[in-house]
Design a protein around this motif. Sequence first.
Motif, PDB file in Angstrom:
ATOM      1  N   PRO A   1     -35.782  85.123  37.440  1.00 33.47           N
ATOM      2  CA  PRO A   1     -35.713  86.022  36.277  1.00 33.47           C
ATOM      3  C   PRO A   1     -34.807  85.416  35.206  1.00 33.47           C
ATOM      4  N   ALA A   2     -35.064  85.782  33.971  1.00 32.85           N
ATOM      5  CA  ALA A   2     -34.315  85.185  32.860  1.00 32.85           C
ATOM      6  C   ALA A   2     -32.815  85.389  33.010  1.00 32.85           C
ATOM      7  N   TRP A   3     -32.402  86.564  33.527  1.00 31.35           N
ATOM      8  CA  TRP A   3     -30.972  86.847  33.638  1.00 31.35           C
ATOM      9  C   TRP A   3     -30.279  85.975  34.674  1.00 31.35           C
ATOM     10  N   ALA A   4     -31.051  85.365  35.588  1.00 27.05           N
ATOM     11  CA  ALA A   4     -30.465  84.473  36.590  1.00 27.05           C
ATOM     12  C   ALA A   4     -30.703  83.012  36.259  1.00 27.05           C
ATOM     13  N   ALA A   5     -31.830  82.713  35.622  1.00 25.47           N
ATOM     14  CA  ALA A   5     -32.231  81.317  35.410  1.00 25.47           C
ATOM     15  C   ALA A   5     -31.194  80.536  34.618  1.00 25.47           C
ATOM     16  N   SER A   6     -30.750  81.093  33.490  1.00 23.33           N
ATOM     17  CA  SER A   6     -29.821  80.341  32.644  1.00 23.33           C
ATOM     18  C   SER A   6     -28.475  80.153  33.328  1.00 23.33           C
ATOM     19  N   ALA A   7     -28.009  81.186  34.037  1.00 23.32           N
ATOM     20  CA  ALA A   7     -26.699  81.103  34.680  1.00 23.32           C
ATOM     21  C   ALA A   7     -26.684  80.107  35.835  1.00 23.32           C
ATOM     22  N   LEU A   8     -27.834  79.966  36.522  1.00 26.84           N
ATOM     23  CA  LEU A   8     -27.875  79.113  37.708  1.00 26.84           C
ATOM     24  C   LEU A   8     -28.466  77.733  37.434  1.00 26.84           C
ATOM     25  N   ALA A   9     -28.819  77.479  36.191  1.00 29.94           N
ATOM     26  CA  ALA A   9     -29.472  76.203  35.866  1.00 29.94           C
ATOM     27  C   ALA A   9     -28.515  75.025  35.926  1.00 29.94           C
ATOM     28  N   GLN A  10     -27.257  75.285  35.623  1.00 29.06           N
ATOM     29  CA  GLN A  10     -26.287  74.198  35.559  1.00 29.06           C
ATOM     30  C   GLN A  10     -25.617  73.971  36.909  1.00 29.06           C
ATOM     31  N   LEU A  11     -25.451  72.700  37.249  1.00 27.98           N
ATOM     32  CA  LEU A  11     -24.704  72.318  38.452  1.00 27.98           C
ATOM     33  C   LEU A  11     -23.358  71.761  38.015  1.00 27.98           C
ATOM     34  N   LYS A  12     -22.309  72.401  38.468  1.00 24.01           N
ATOM     35  CA  LYS A  12     -20.969  71.973  38.083  1.00 24.01           C
ATOM     36  C   LYS A  12     -20.172  71.560  39.308  1.00 24.01           C
ATOM     37  N   VAL A  13     -19.584  70.371  39.240  1.00 29.73           N
ATOM     38  CA  VAL A  13     -18.677  69.947  40.300  1.00 29.73           C
ATOM     39  C   VAL A  13     -17.402  70.766  40.183  1.00 29.73           C
ATOM     40  N   PRO A  14     -16.983  71.442  41.246  1.00 25.45           N
ATOM     41  CA  PRO A  14     -15.775  72.282  41.163  1.00 25.45           C
ATOM     42  C   PRO A  14     -14.554  71.474  40.744  1.00 25.45           C
ATOM     43  N   GLN A  15     -13.647  72.154  40.096  1.00 24.80           N
ATOM     44  CA  GLN A  15     -12.416  71.521  39.660  1.00 24.80           C
ATOM     45  C   GLN A  15     -11.559  71.159  40.859  1.00 24.80           C
TER      46      GLN A  15
END
Length: 890
Positions: free
Chosen positions: A464-478
């Motif tokens: 769903p659009a409300w999840a797609a944008s938030a989960l699209a990026q992969l970030k290496v934790p700090q």
Amino acid sequence: MKLKSLLLLAVLSPSLVLSQTHAGSSPEQGQVTRATLKNGMRVVVIRNALAPVVTVEMNFMVGGNETPEGFPGMAHAQEHMAFRGCTGMTADQTAAIYAQLGGRNNADTQQNITQYYATVPNADLDVALQAQATCLRGIDDSQKEWDQERGAIEQEVARDLSNPTYKFIDRLNENMFAGTPYSHDPLGTKESFDKTTGAMLKEFHDKWYTPGNAILVVVGDVNAAATLAKIKELFEDIPNHSLPPHPSVDLQPVKEENFTLDSNLPYVLGFVAYRMPGTDSPDYAAAQILSDVLASERGDLYGMVPAGKALAAQFGMVETYPKASVGFGLVALPAGADSAAAIAEMKSILAGYAAKGVPLDLVDAAKRAEVAQAEFQRNSIPELANLWSNALAAEGRNSPEEDLAALRKVTLADVNRVAKKYMANVNTITAVLKPVPTGQPVASKGFGGGEQVTTAPTKPVQLPAWAASALAQLKVPQNDVKASDTTLSNGIRLIVRTDNTSPTITVLGSVKHNADLETPAGQEGVADLLEGLYSYGTKTLDRIAFQKALDDIAANESAGFRFSLSVLKEHFSRGVQLLADNELHPALPEKAFDVTKQQSTQFLAGNLQSPGYRTSRALDVALLPEHDPVLREATPATMSKITLDDVKHYYAATMRPDLTTIVVIGDVTPEQAKVVIEKWFGEWKASGPQPETTLAAVPQNKASAAHVDDAEQVQDSVVLAEQLNLNRFDPDYYPLQLGTHVLGGGFYATRLYHDLRQVAGYVYSVDVNLGASKTRATYSVNYGCDPQNVSKARALIERDLNQMRTENVSAEELHQAKALLLRQIPLSESSEETVAAGMLSRAQIGLPLDEPIRSAKRYSELTADDVKAAFARKIRTEDLVQVVRGPAPQ
């Protein structure tokens, strides 16, 4: 492992937990934000900055009590269906979203509540809230989805019916609460699920799932005002409706009863059960303290263990409901022993306390322990969320502080009055779990082929659009590893991490040790005897005096090759003093040695005949070469020959500071911790060369199959495994681990769950694991299913493993597996205990403390080609070992 620990692991199973819900510490003023939305939904937001993590827990006040007559698992089935799709979110989308959030989500159905919970990075809070709101709007209770889920939930029933302690609790409730909703477990039955329809589930949902019957608890490192605003945006327009009346609970007098059940445990368990007050009763707090007193290691019930009359003896409150609870004592005895005398003595001890009263000192100690435990519960974000959820939803409190305040007010007179009222001259239920003999493992036909009833998941899931944008990026934790790492003059490695969440300190320690390599020939079992003797105190404090010293500061301590301490900040030095005294100067008294040796010999005699041990042994024999050190086996014969001098020599040879790592976490600075650790552990010195503690590498195994008969299991427990040409430091470890998270770890979103549960309905759960040490690695898949589906399920597993070797995983699967692994890194910081355990584990194997961050970078750079190549090099489906426990597979 200590004999006591072995018994506790088996007895304190998920179906039989001998501890009550402890009161929680109320966070400081300003950290709790409450609201009731216009539609009646209650919201509580608790800020806890332990880690950049948040737990979202939705509680519905409906459970096993509200199920229709003849359908005891209706609430449980509805809980399952929430994962089959909701309004605007399909089953595949649900699974993919939670997998990419880190896979830390689940649900449970209790007698009067149903809970849905997820722990996610705090940056993903909005996604987790949206997923909960979507399901509150509606659940897909279609007949099609229920037809697919029915097989999985029936496998869950079969799993629990294979657990003797679950069967005991189920029978106990039938007798203790006859004629009330408490008499049936919310798990459900196969027969009722076969009659359940999607329309019935929808009717149940529409009655009970409404905002006015829900409490949303959010705990973590969040902005309360912003969180509440988002909750209002997502939830407030969901319509509310009135509820039907909850069923009444009209308790009838308990009828005296005795029963015996067959068991697959390696020892006899004897129980005597009492009906105790429920959470609504003003007597509940005093009953909690009474339970703690009766469980005390300074009490007469536990005294049966050092007297050699029982392998273990405990008391606890379980099955805690608003109108009543169950309290029971238990004794564990050697397989084949007559339980009558031990049960009679247990009853006499408990009757004596009820008639004559309990010691004031033990009441005071129990109250201190409850208050201290409340502080420690702030050190885990998921645990704190569960604590608040249970207090508000299950108990009807305003906060956990109400429980704690009630416990503080308990007096000796209250405890003695409750003991007399509920335990003196009352009807009880007595039960015995009796082991039944099983045969030796036998070779089985293994894999005979099975129909491939599903196709590999190739269609990408559109979020769903409300999840797609938030989960699209992969970030290496700090990289947030803020720990000091030093080596003391005697060789102890000391790791300290400061955390000011609560005024508590936790110490975890480990001495590198391998009994398979270090035990002298003919003394197999000497390490277990040593471990069993630490509970008998020190050279200056006997068993009772040592436990009293711990009780005086409300500390929990254990010593041995792995040791630990949980203590309030103000008592840190005294706690470490006691830990060091136990670790460095154990009493090792001769009388205790004789008792421990007898108990261990008796336990071994039963354990060697148990299906659990035989299954584990069959797997080791199949995976390892002949004469491998791991195949060394303690027996009653080897144990009976060991002397106290042998134990003392083993202690001197293996317990060394230069093989020891200590991790300290909590409200303490590195400098303060170092001063205390050096003060009490500084005298510890090593002499002579270090013993070898690392196993040699082993060759790859060949395929084989074995079956261990277990008449008590309704379903088969299956393990498929193989030794890999790999170790933890092999570069292929990382692509193999990434590929393993394509196969499992993310519920329906991963291949094995999709094929075996979501589509075929063969299993309730399937676990795939890559375990690696310095020199060895094992790949395994575990599942439980009906005997006729063992080969069918294996066919799907082999097919999926072979596809990993020959075909690239899709871009969507690769992204999801990376998201799952990367988000699990901050989630592993959600409690002090997991942080400390992780650092200790990495230190012991030789990995850097910031290995999770380093591995995240490696995972983020891996390609589908890397995964396929690693699986092709390392995984050999033709060499899988199969061990089945239960009925003969068909």
